[in-house]
Design a protein around this motif. Structure first.
Motif, PDB file in Angstrom:
ATOM      1  N   ALA A  32     -13.458 -18.052  24.698  1.00 47.68           N
ATOM      2  CA  ALA A  32     -12.862 -16.793  25.132  1.00 47.68           C
ATOM      3  C   ALA A  32     -12.967 -16.710  26.648  1.00 47.68           C
ATOM      4  CB  ALA A  32     -13.558 -15.596  24.482  1.00 47.68           C
ATOM      5  N   GLY A  33     -12.133 -15.876  27.238  1.00 50.98           N
ATOM      6  CA  GLY A  33     -12.169 -15.743  28.676  1.00 50.98           C
ATOM      7  C   GLY A  33     -11.231 -14.678  29.181  1.00 50.98           C
ATOM      8  N   SER A  34     -11.084 -14.663  30.503  1.00 52.33           N
ATOM      9  CA  SER A  34     -10.250 -13.667  31.159  1.00 52.33           C
ATOM     10  C   SER A  34      -9.359 -14.361  32.191  1.00 52.33           C
ATOM     11  CB  SER A  34     -11.132 -12.620  31.848  1.00 52.33           C
ATOM     12  OG  SER A  34     -10.357 -11.636  32.488  1.00 52.33           O
ATOM     13  N   TRP A  35      -8.102 -13.987  32.202  1.00 51.25           N
ATOM     14  CA  TRP A  35      -7.099 -14.602  33.073  1.00 51.25           C
ATOM     15  C   TRP A  35      -6.526 -13.536  33.999  1.00 51.25           C
ATOM     16  CZ3 TRP A  35      -1.473 -15.537  31.193  1.00 51.25           C
ATOM     17  CH2 TRP A  35      -0.733 -16.173  32.193  1.00 51.25           C
ATOM     18  N   GLY A  36      -6.692 -13.724  35.304  1.00 52.76           N
ATOM     19  CA  GLY A  36      -6.137 -12.802  36.295  1.00 52.76           C
ATOM     20  C   GLY A  36      -4.781 -13.293  36.751  1.00 52.76           C
ATOM     21  N   ALA A  37      -3.707 -12.678  36.260  1.00 49.81           N
ATOM     22  CA  ALA A  37      -2.353 -13.184  36.498  1.00 49.81           C
ATOM     23  C   ALA A  37      -1.609 -12.353  37.528  1.00 49.81           C
ATOM     24  CB  ALA A  37      -1.568 -13.203  35.192  1.00 49.81           C
ATOM     25  N   ASP A  38      -0.962 -13.041  38.470  1.00 54.35           N
ATOM     26  CA  ASP A  38      -0.021 -12.422  39.399  1.00 54.35           C
ATOM     27  C   ASP A  38       1.383 -12.525  38.801  1.00 54.35           C
ATOM     28  OD1 ASP A  38      -2.053 -11.979  41.269  1.00 54.35           O
ATOM     29  OD2 ASP A  38      -1.790 -13.977  42.121  1.00 54.35           O
ATOM     30  N   TYR A  39       2.224 -11.519  39.074  1.00 61.83           N
ATOM     31  CA  TYR A  39       3.572 -11.466  38.512  1.00 61.83           C
ATOM     32  C   TYR A  39       4.599 -11.800  39.592  1.00 61.83           C
ATOM     33  CZ  TYR A  39       1.439  -8.970  34.596  1.00 61.83           C
ATOM     34  OH  TYR A  39       0.665  -8.619  33.526  1.00 61.83           O
ATOM     35  N   SER A  40       5.575 -12.613  39.206  1.00 64.02           N
ATOM     36  CA  SER A  40       6.701 -12.903  40.094  1.00 64.02           C
ATOM     37  C   SER A  40       7.942 -13.125  39.252  1.00 64.02           C
ATOM     38  CB  SER A  40       6.416 -14.136  40.969  1.00 64.02           C
ATOM     39  OG  SER A  40       6.231 -15.299  40.162  1.00 64.02           O
ATOM     40  N   GLY A  41       9.113 -12.995  39.876  1.00 58.89           N
ATOM     41  CA  GLY A  41      10.353 -13.231  39.152  1.00 58.89           C
ATOM     42  C   GLY A  41      11.204 -11.978  39.036  1.00 58.89           C
ATOM     43  N   GLU A  42      12.043 -11.977  38.009  1.00 66.82           N
ATOM     44  CA  GLU A  42      13.020 -10.902  37.839  1.00 66.82           C
ATOM     45  C   GLU A  42      12.999 -10.394  36.408  1.00 66.82           C
ATOM     46  OE1 GLU A  42      16.390 -13.181  38.948  1.00 66.82           O
ATOM     47  OE2 GLU A  42      16.226 -12.725  41.083  1.00 66.82           O
ATOM     48  N   LEU A  43      13.284  -9.100  36.265  1.00 66.77           N
ATOM     49  CA  LEU A  43      13.211  -8.453  34.961  1.00 66.77           C
ATOM     50  C   LEU A  43      14.348  -7.451  34.842  1.00 66.77           C
ATOM     51  CD1 LEU A  43      11.210  -8.448  32.496  1.00 66.77           C
ATOM     52  CD2 LEU A  43      10.117  -6.467  33.556  1.00 66.77           C
ATOM     53  N   GLY A  44      14.896  -7.316  33.634  1.00 61.93           N
ATOM     54  CA  GLY A  44      15.971  -6.349  33.411  1.00 61.93           C
ATOM     55  C   GLY A  44      17.344  -6.954  33.585  1.00 61.93           C
ATOM     56  N   ASP A  45      18.352  -6.214  33.147  1.00 66.18           N
ATOM     57  CA  ASP A  45      19.719  -6.728  33.130  1.00 66.18           C
ATOM     58  C   ASP A  45      20.324  -6.902  34.516  1.00 66.18           C
ATOM     59  OD1 ASP A  45      19.596  -6.771  30.390  1.00 66.18           O
ATOM     60  OD2 ASP A  45      20.418  -4.751  30.152  1.00 66.18           O
ATOM     61  N   PHE A  46      19.732  -6.249  35.537  1.00 68.21           N
ATOM     62  CA  PHE A  46      20.225  -6.407  36.906  1.00 68.21           C
ATOM     63  C   PHE A  46      19.334  -7.329  37.733  1.00 68.21           C
ATOM     64  CE2 PHE A  46      22.308  -1.963  36.559  1.00 68.21           C
ATOM     65  CZ  PHE A  46      23.442  -2.537  36.001  1.00 68.21           C
ATOM     66  N   ASP A  47      18.497  -8.113  37.058  1.00 67.18           N
ATOM     67  CA  ASP A  47      17.611  -9.069  37.735  1.00 67.18           C
ATOM     68  C   ASP A  47      16.779  -8.394  38.824  1.00 67.18           C
ATOM     69  OD1 ASP A  47      18.656 -11.079  36.142  1.00 67.18           O
ATOM     70  OD2 ASP A  47      20.205 -11.608  37.589  1.00 67.18           O
ATOM     71  N   ASP A 230      19.292  -9.058  24.478  1.00 66.69           N
ATOM     72  CA  ASP A 230      18.317  -8.055  24.056  1.00 66.69           C
ATOM     73  C   ASP A 230      17.195  -7.850  25.063  1.00 66.69           C
ATOM     74  OD1 ASP A 230      19.711  -7.675  21.695  1.00 66.69           O
ATOM     75  OD2 ASP A 230      18.603  -9.241  20.648  1.00 66.69           O
ATOM     76  N   PHE A 231      16.854  -8.883  25.816  1.00 62.17           N
ATOM     77  CA  PHE A 231      15.667  -8.797  26.659  1.00 62.17           C
ATOM     78  C   PHE A 231      15.853  -9.762  27.825  1.00 62.17           C
ATOM     79  CE2 PHE A 231      11.240  -9.377  27.850  1.00 62.17           C
ATOM     80  CZ  PHE A 231      10.691  -8.121  27.647  1.00 62.17           C
ATOM     81  N   ALA A 232      16.193  -9.254  28.989  1.00 56.49           N
ATOM     82  CA  ALA A 232      16.483 -10.103  30.145  1.00 56.49           C
ATOM     83  C   ALA A 232      15.208 -10.306  30.969  1.00 56.49           C
ATOM     84  CB  ALA A 232      17.565  -9.466  31.005  1.00 56.49           C
ATOM     85  N   ALA A 233      14.826 -11.572  31.185  1.00 56.88           N
ATOM     86  CA  ALA A 233      13.615 -11.855  31.955  1.00 56.88           C
ATOM     87  C   ALA A 233      13.655 -13.278  32.490  1.00 56.88           C
ATOM     88  CB  ALA A 233      12.370 -11.658  31.097  1.00 56.88           C
TER      89      ALA A 233
END
Length: 248
Positions: A32-47, A230-233
């Protein structure tokens, strides 16, 4: 020559028997453990860039259990679960669409992102490699609302995704130190999922058949859903993780 061969065989035979006898018929490895994630990229229908959504770099918990045996042809089994969630508030520099709702440029939007992955991996061992197939059951949801509460919506997707699986672990002799890494992934049409990690760890013997390991590493999860309606990502979660494991 015959005497030399006979002597070598008599010398090697007891060692071989001991090695076979020392091979566990069944073992369990949990971690078991813990992961500290940074977010990058595009989300949603308009990127929309995820930086506009103000996601926090939260720690995400994971757990796994592997069951290994010495029965030929029957694959080893590994189960892993990870829960990923983040929320944030941001001011849009580009329109953001969730389902049928459009949040316009300049809107202040509160967004929640949740992923849950349950992985069942069936694999075989070959030298220092494990290879096989991962079946990932996933649930994903994005919910958004403007800060005055007049507009809100959400999108959700779930399913099971098969992915190729490869792992290796290399022990450095007489040190207790090991390096390890694994990757799971699939690519089809304009969609792809890649999940990989690499780590260095230290292992100590707690008892005759029990080992405790501590490791620190880097993990990345990349998701590109292409033109999915259905889900743009097209996003990446990446960062350091720390974990512990117990083998017996």
């Amino acid at each position: 020559m015959k005497k030399l061969i006979t002597t070598l065989m008599l010398t090697i035979a007891p060692t071989t028997v001991l090695a076979v006898d020392a091979t566990p018929l069944f073992s369990v490895n949990i971690g078991a453990g813990s992961w500290g994630a940074d977010y990058s990229g595009e989300l949603g229908d308009f990127d929309t860039n995820v930086d506009d959504l103000g996601f926090d770099d939260d720690n995400n918990a994971y757990f796994y259990a592997a069951f290994e045996h010495a029965v030929p042809l029957i694959p080893q089994i590994r189960f892993e679960r990870i829960d990923i969630s983040s929320s944030g508030v941001g001011t849009l520099t580009r329109s953001f669409q969730i389902d049928d709702r459009i949040f316009t440029v300049g809107s202040q939007v509160a967004t929640d992102l949740d992923f849950t992955f349950n992985d069942l991996t069936l694999y075989y061992e070959l030298a220092i490699f494990d290879f096989g197939l991962t079946f990932r059951q996933f649930d994903a949801e994005v919910a958004a609302s403007n800060t005055n509460g007049s507009l809100s919506d959400s999108e959700e997707v779930d399913g099971v995704l098969p992915m190729a699986y490869l792992q290796t672990k290399i022990d450095l002799p007489l040190t207790g130190i090991y390096v390890t890494g694994n990757v799971s992934g699939i690519s089809f049409d304009d969609k792809s999922v890649i999940d990989y990690r690499a780590a260095i760890g230290y292992e100590i013997d707690l008892a005759l058949v029990t080992k405790l390991g501590l490791e620190i590493g880097y993990r990345s999860f990349e998701l590109d859903l292409g033109d999915e309606e259905d889900f743009a990502a097209d996003i990446e979660l990446s960062g350091a993780y720390i974990g512990a494991n117990l083998k017996f």
